[in-house]
Design an enzyme around this catalytic site. Sequence first.
Site, PDB file in Angstrom:
ATOM      1  N   SER A 250      24.476  45.149  52.753  1.00  0.00           N
ATOM      2  CA  SER A 250      25.615  44.572  53.463  1.00  0.00           C
ATOM      3  C   SER A 250      25.938  43.140  53.046  1.00  0.00           C
ATOM      4  O   SER A 250      27.079  42.701  53.179  1.00  0.00           O
ATOM      5  CB  SER A 250      25.389  44.641  54.978  1.00  0.00           C
ATOM      6  OG  SER A 250      24.153  44.056  55.324  1.00  0.00           O
TER       7      SER A 250
ATOM      8  N   LYS B 234      31.492  41.474  56.146  1.00  0.00           N
ATOM      9  CA  LYS B 234      32.275  40.992  57.292  1.00  0.00           C
ATOM     10  C   LYS B 234      33.735  40.722  56.926  1.00  0.00           C
ATOM     11  O   LYS B 234      34.631  40.878  57.746  1.00  0.00           O
ATOM     12  CB  LYS B 234      31.634  39.735  57.875  1.00  0.00           C
ATOM     13  CG  LYS B 234      30.370  40.040  58.659  1.00  0.00           C
ATOM     14  CD  LYS B 234      29.948  38.872  59.518  1.00  0.00           C
ATOM     15  CE  LYS B 234      28.846  39.264  60.491  1.00  0.00           C
ATOM     16  NZ  LYS B 234      27.560  39.537  59.813  1.00  0.00           N
TER      17      LYS B 234
ATOM     18  N   GLU C   7      33.824  34.142  68.068  1.00  0.00           N
ATOM     19  CA  GLU C   7      32.541  33.558  68.428  1.00  0.00           C
ATOM     20  C   GLU C   7      31.561  33.961  67.337  1.00  0.00           C
ATOM     21  O   GLU C   7      31.761  34.969  66.654  1.00  0.00           O
ATOM     22  CB  GLU C   7      32.108  34.027  69.811  1.00  0.00           C
ATOM     23  CG  GLU C   7      31.177  35.197  69.889  1.00  0.00           C
ATOM     24  CD  GLU C   7      31.787  36.500  69.435  1.00  0.00           C
ATOM     25  OE1 GLU C   7      31.113  37.171  68.630  1.00  0.00           O
ATOM     26  OE2 GLU C   7      32.901  36.872  69.861  1.00  0.00           O
TER      27      GLU C   7
HETATM   28  C1  PLP Z   1      26.490  40.239  60.368  1.00  0.00           C
HETATM   29  C2  PLP Z   1      25.709  40.971  59.371  1.00  0.00           C
HETATM   30  C3  PLP Z   1      25.102  42.212  59.671  1.00  0.00           C
HETATM   31  C4  PLP Z   1      25.113  42.825  61.042  1.00  0.00           C
HETATM   32  O1  PLP Z   1      26.358  43.260  61.475  1.00  0.00           O
HETATM   33  P1  PLP Z   1      26.787  44.784  61.580  1.00  0.00           P
HETATM   34  O2  PLP Z   1      27.969  44.726  62.466  1.00  0.00           O
HETATM   35  O3  PLP Z   1      25.645  45.543  62.187  1.00  0.00           O
HETATM   36  O4  PLP Z   1      27.089  45.259  60.220  1.00  0.00           O
HETATM   37  C5  PLP Z   1      24.441  42.891  58.659  1.00  0.00           C
HETATM   38  N1  PLP Z   1      24.351  42.372  57.418  1.00  0.00           N
HETATM   39  C6  PLP Z   1      24.905  41.186  57.092  1.00  0.00           C
HETATM   40  C7  PLP Z   1      24.751  40.674  55.701  1.00  0.00           C
HETATM   41  C8  PLP Z   1      25.594  40.444  58.053  1.00  0.00           C
HETATM   42  O5  PLP Z   1      26.129  39.255  57.719  1.00  0.00           O
END
Ligand code: PLP
Length: 416
Positions: free
Chosen positions: A386, A95, A117
Amino acid sequence: MGLTDAIFNHPRLGYYGEYGGAFIPEILRTTLDELTQVFEDARRDSSFWTEFEQVMRTYSCRPTPITLLENLSREVGGARIFLKREDLNHTGAHKVNNVMGQGLLVRRMGKSRVIAETGAGQHGVATATMAARLGLECTIYMGAVDVERQRPNVFWMEQLGAEVVPVTDGSATLKDAINESLRDWAYSMADTHYVLGTACGPHPFPQIVAYFQRIIGEESRQQLLDSVGRLPDRVYACVGGGSNATGLFLGFLDDAAVELVGVEAGGRGLETGDHASRLAGLVGTPGVAQGYKTFFFQDAEGQMRHTHSVAAGLDYIGVSPILAHLAEIGRVRIEAATDQEVIEALKRMMRSEGIIGALESTHALAGALREVGAMTPDQVVLIGLSGRGDKDIFTIADALEDENWQRFLADKAARS
Ligand SMILES: *Cc1c(COP(=O)(O)O)cnc(C)c1O
């Protein structure tokens, strides 16, 4: 025109095939036009991307590495599995790529305040972090129910200097916080930027978020070429709003031989209706809401349905219009992984590789584990991790029914 080019220089402004657009109240038109213009100027100015890379290198450990999962690859006995380590970013997930990038745009616009938000709180923490670093005022809207559920994140946002406003309207969750943010923005847009957290919402947001998150895919592509001398056969990413998936896929979009797989939240199973999938199995339907057109998880009357996932960050009714388009034309295959599969995959990676993935990210791993056994050892699979899983300690301990943890919580409750 290549697929990547079509996303950044789309023939019909703000649209990806049938999806996207900007369905917004007239009052927000000028500010979105201004944002579009500033972004256009920035991305045509090569020093802007250099500045972005420099910030990410010195503040967020970029380039994040790719890790070969030697043990897991051997155990599964199929393709060699690599992870793109977005979990090693500052604040623990991808993020921050988007948020720092938008922060640099805020500087170019000369604005002094940001709002955002947040549902699970991760985007709120990332935004509060960026605001502290860049010296911006920061207000975070959060459903009152989510404020209660996500105490640790609320605590950190406040310590980072943000004002957290609990929203009590409606169901007091994410969608109500979105409405409140839009209300704020309509009054404050002269000095305030709305930091959208994923590749959704009205144009130009999907494009802006994709632009910054593509750093994940571009790095991965180069890293694989450098270390294994070839592109992956398949790339997996989890899909909530779609920002990490879009960012990772953008590195390979024009390599037709690379198969791209997005994995949505299958919750208790698509057949139960208790999930947060939209594209998988076409359980969602096209519609217009929250300023853009995409696939939403809605009923026949267009009422948004209640979503469920073990991963709070995947719990969202819409999906990036870019992914909706890429899925429709068959460039991206969309699957879903259930909560149960995700917990199993998480345990497996912790034990065999010593890596604790976020529940969101582990959807991509679960989707991959289902399929890599049928591949061959000369093949290569890349999975986007992610984020890291520390934040999920309560949920994971609960799901694993860890007795010592439950005793710890009971003791703590008894003492207070
Ligand atoms: C917020 C989040 C997501 C989901 O968001 P995307 O916009 O689909 O990438 C995925 N993995 C993590 C670790 C997150 O914090």
